[in-house]
Design a protein around this motif. Structure first.
Motif, PDB file in Angstrom:
ATOM      1  N   VAL A 155      -5.256   5.457  -5.636  1.00  0.00           N
ATOM      2  CA  VAL A 155      -5.295   6.572  -4.686  1.00  0.00           C
ATOM      3  C   VAL A 155      -6.660   6.635  -4.003  1.00  0.00           C
ATOM      4  N   LYS A 156      -6.651   7.156  -2.767  1.00  0.00           N
ATOM      5  CA  LYS A 156      -7.898   7.261  -2.005  1.00  0.00           C
ATOM      6  C   LYS A 156      -8.624   8.576  -2.259  1.00  0.00           C
ATOM      7  N   ARG A 157      -7.829   9.630  -2.530  1.00  0.00           N
ATOM      8  CA  ARG A 157      -8.420  10.952  -2.762  1.00  0.00           C
ATOM      9  C   ARG A 157      -7.620  11.695  -3.823  1.00  0.00           C
ATOM     10  N   ILE A 158      -8.297  12.625  -4.505  1.00  0.00           N
ATOM     11  CA  ILE A 158      -7.654  13.477  -5.499  1.00  0.00           C
ATOM     12  C   ILE A 158      -8.079  14.919  -5.271  1.00  0.00           C
ATOM     13  N   ILE A 159      -7.107  15.821  -5.305  1.00  0.00           N
ATOM     14  CA  ILE A 159      -7.371  17.254  -5.368  1.00  0.00           C
ATOM     15  C   ILE A 159      -6.868  17.732  -6.725  1.00  0.00           C
ATOM     16  N   SER A 160      -7.716  18.390  -7.490  1.00  0.00           N
ATOM     17  CA  SER A 160      -7.313  18.962  -8.771  1.00  0.00           C
ATOM     18  C   SER A 160      -7.245  20.475  -8.630  1.00  0.00           C
ATOM     19  N   ILE A 161      -6.095  21.047  -8.977  1.00  0.00           N
ATOM     20  CA  ILE A 161      -5.879  22.487  -8.886  1.00  0.00           C
ATOM     21  C   ILE A 161      -5.693  23.018 -10.294  1.00  0.00           C
ATOM     22  N   ASN A 162      -6.547  23.983 -10.681  1.00  0.00           N
ATOM     23  CA  ASN A 162      -6.558  24.474 -12.054  1.00  0.00           C
ATOM     24  C   ASN A 162      -6.728  26.000 -12.057  1.00  0.00           C
ATOM     25  N   ILE A 163      -6.246  26.620 -13.107  1.00  0.00           N
ATOM     26  CA  ILE A 163      -6.344  28.070 -13.237  1.00  0.00           C
ATOM     27  C   ILE A 163      -7.708  28.493 -13.771  1.00  0.00           C
ATOM     28  N   LEU A 164      -8.178  27.819 -14.823  1.00  0.00           N
ATOM     29  CA  LEU A 164      -9.434  28.193 -15.480  1.00  0.00           C
ATOM     30  C   LEU A 164     -10.126  26.949 -16.001  1.00  0.00           C
ATOM     31  N   ALA A 165     -11.463  26.958 -15.948  1.00  0.00           N
ATOM     32  CA  ALA A 165     -12.251  25.833 -16.463  1.00  0.00           C
ATOM     33  C   ALA A 165     -13.465  26.359 -17.202  1.00  0.00           C
ATOM     34  N   SER A 166     -13.997  25.538 -18.100  1.00  0.00           N
ATOM     35  CA  SER A 166     -15.313  25.818 -18.669  1.00  0.00           C
ATOM     36  C   SER A 166     -16.369  25.196 -17.757  1.00  0.00           C
ATOM     37  N   GLU A 167     -17.590  25.706 -17.841  1.00  0.00           N
ATOM     38  CA  GLU A 167     -18.669  25.163 -17.003  1.00  0.00           C
ATOM     39  C   GLU A 167     -18.911  23.686 -17.296  1.00  0.00           C
ATOM     40  N   THR A 168     -18.972  23.343 -18.580  1.00  0.00           N
ATOM     41  CA  THR A 168     -19.282  21.953 -18.930  1.00  0.00           C
ATOM     42  C   THR A 168     -18.132  21.020 -18.586  1.00  0.00           C
ATOM     43  N   GLY A 169     -16.902  21.483 -18.806  1.00  0.00           N
ATOM     44  CA  GLY A 169     -15.746  20.652 -18.476  1.00  0.00           C
ATOM     45  C   GLY A 169     -15.623  20.420 -16.989  1.00  0.00           C
ATOM     46  N   LEU A 170     -15.894  21.466 -16.214  1.00  0.00           N
ATOM     47  CA  LEU A 170     -15.813  21.353 -14.761  1.00  0.00           C
ATOM     48  C   LEU A 170     -16.901  20.414 -14.229  1.00  0.00           C
ATOM     49  N   GLU A 225       0.806  -1.215   0.000  1.00  0.00           N
ATOM     50  CA  GLU A 225       0.000   0.000   0.000  1.00  0.00           C
ATOM     51  C   GLU A 225       0.838   1.264   0.000  1.00  0.00           C
ATOM     52  N   ASP A 226       2.077   1.198   0.499  1.00  0.00           N
ATOM     53  CA  ASP A 226       2.924   2.384   0.564  1.00  0.00           C
ATOM     54  C   ASP A 226       3.371   2.861  -0.805  1.00  0.00           C
ATOM     55  N   SER A 227       3.248   2.014  -1.822  1.00  0.00           N
ATOM     56  CA  SER A 227       3.669   2.414  -3.162  1.00  0.00           C
ATOM     57  C   SER A 227       2.635   3.287  -3.857  1.00  0.00           C
ATOM     58  N   VAL A 228       1.469   3.455  -3.246  1.00  0.00           N
ATOM     59  CA  VAL A 228       0.398   4.272  -3.810  1.00  0.00           C
ATOM     60  C   VAL A 228       0.136   5.455  -2.887  1.00  0.00           C
ATOM     61  N   ALA A 229       0.064   6.647  -3.445  1.00  0.00           N
ATOM     62  CA  ALA A 229      -0.209   7.835  -2.643  1.00  0.00           C
ATOM     63  C   ALA A 229      -1.622   7.786  -2.078  1.00  0.00           C
ATOM     64  N   GLU A 230      -1.748   8.229  -0.829  1.00  0.00           N
ATOM     65  CA  GLU A 230      -3.092   8.359  -0.250  1.00  0.00           C
ATOM     66  C   GLU A 230      -3.834   9.520  -0.901  1.00  0.00           C
ATOM     67  N   LEU A 231      -3.091  10.594  -1.210  1.00  0.00           N
ATOM     68  CA  LEU A 231      -3.666  11.776  -1.843  1.00  0.00           C
ATOM     69  C   LEU A 231      -2.850  12.124  -3.077  1.00  0.00           C
ATOM     70  N   ALA A 232      -3.514  12.279  -4.209  1.00  0.00           N
ATOM     71  CA  ALA A 232      -2.870  12.753  -5.439  1.00  0.00           C
ATOM     72  C   ALA A 232      -3.374  14.159  -5.737  1.00  0.00           C
ATOM     73  N   ILE A 233      -2.446  15.028  -6.096  1.00  0.00           N
ATOM     74  CA  ILE A 233      -2.783  16.412  -6.425  1.00  0.00           C
ATOM     75  C   ILE A 233      -2.505  16.621  -7.910  1.00  0.00           C
ATOM     76  N   ILE A 234      -3.560  16.735  -8.698  1.00  0.00           N
ATOM     77  CA  ILE A 234      -3.422  17.004 -10.129  1.00  0.00           C
ATOM     78  C   ILE A 234      -3.222  18.502 -10.326  1.00  0.00           C
ATOM     79  N   VAL A 235      -2.234  18.882 -11.147  1.00  0.00           N
ATOM     80  CA  VAL A 235      -2.080  20.289 -11.513  1.00  0.00           C
ATOM     81  C   VAL A 235      -2.068  20.404 -13.035  1.00  0.00           C
ATOM     82  N   ASP A 236      -2.943  21.246 -13.541  1.00  0.00           N
ATOM     83  CA  ASP A 236      -3.065  21.512 -14.974  1.00  0.00           C
ATOM     84  C   ASP A 236      -3.796  22.847 -15.099  1.00  0.00           C
TER      85      ASP A 236
END
Length: 222
Positions: free
Chosen positions: A162-177, A130-141
């Motif tokens: 992964v158990k959880r994901i946080i995605s951090i983004n600068i801008l999104a479209s309504e439909t894409g989000l 289990e240690d080879s997989v992150a508990e939290l992944a942070i996507i940046v794009d």
């Protein structure tokens, strides 16, 4: 949706307005992406991380104090190549200790606008390790346009375990989000600097930021 968070920070809004301009050069584009990413990541981490006591230490005056660190400890930062690289330093600087960085390379096929994965350096996951997989992944794009790329990244990280994901983004479209939010509602939190209403026939956000990768790396007109 409850797992979508759009920044209301005045500085983020002002910097996003500057970033939109066609007259903003590559150096300023890079700086603005870094600064907006810092603002959005601060909000994301205030909500998505916890604090845990780790022991004791002494101050320069000899007083004992309780040490603290963020939880979870097993975090992976996942930039989507290539423009996601522009946000790595901002996010890393906020975290108290270095975290692993695992790159995902994806591009959109021009006719279908569907993502194609061309690079993946997530570590091999052995059964029972289990240690080879992150508990939290942070996507940046920087951009969520149609949502196809971030949804593909979410699916890849879920398959990794992964158990959880946080995605951090600068801008999104309504439909894409909306599409990204529905990909894994119980496991993903999306934090964005701003939202535009729609995309055009090329899958580009209107008015958007243009091709942010080309702007960052001076590859316009390729």
């Amino acid at each position: 949706m409850s797992n979508v968070h759009v920044s209301n920070h005045p500085c983020a809004k002002a910097k996003l307005s500057l970033l939109r301009s066609a007259s903003t050069n590559a150096k300023d584009t890079k700086n603005l992406v870094h600064e907006i990413a810092t603002i959005v990541a601060c909000d994301a981490f205030a909500s998505g991380l916890a604090v845990q006591q780790t022991g004791t230490d002494q101050s320069p005056l000899g007083y004992d104090y309780t040490t603290e660190d963020v939880s979870p400890k097993n975090i992976s930062l996942v930039p989507i190549l290539r423009s996601g690289l522009s946000m790595v330093d901002a996010v890393q600087a906020l975290l108290p200790s270095p975290v692993s960085v695992h790159h995902l390379g994806m591009y959109r096929e021009e006719s279908t606008l569907q993502p194609v994965e061309y690079y993946n350096n997530l570590p091999y996951h052995k059964a029972g390790d289990e240690d080879s997989v992150a508990e939290l992944a942070i996507i940046v794009d920087p951009i969520i346009a149609t949502g196809s790329t971030v949804c593909a990244a979410i699916e890849t990280l879920r398959d990794w375990g992964v158990k959880r994901i946080i995605s951090i983004n600068i801008l999104a479209s309504e439909t894409g989000l909306q599409r990204a939010a529905e990909a894994w509602p119980e496991g993903v939190e999306l934090w964005v600097g701003g939202v535009d209403k729609e995309t055009d026939a090329r899958g580009m956000i209107e008015p958007g930021l243009g091709d942010i990768g080309d702007r960052l790396y001076l590859t316009m007109g390729k």
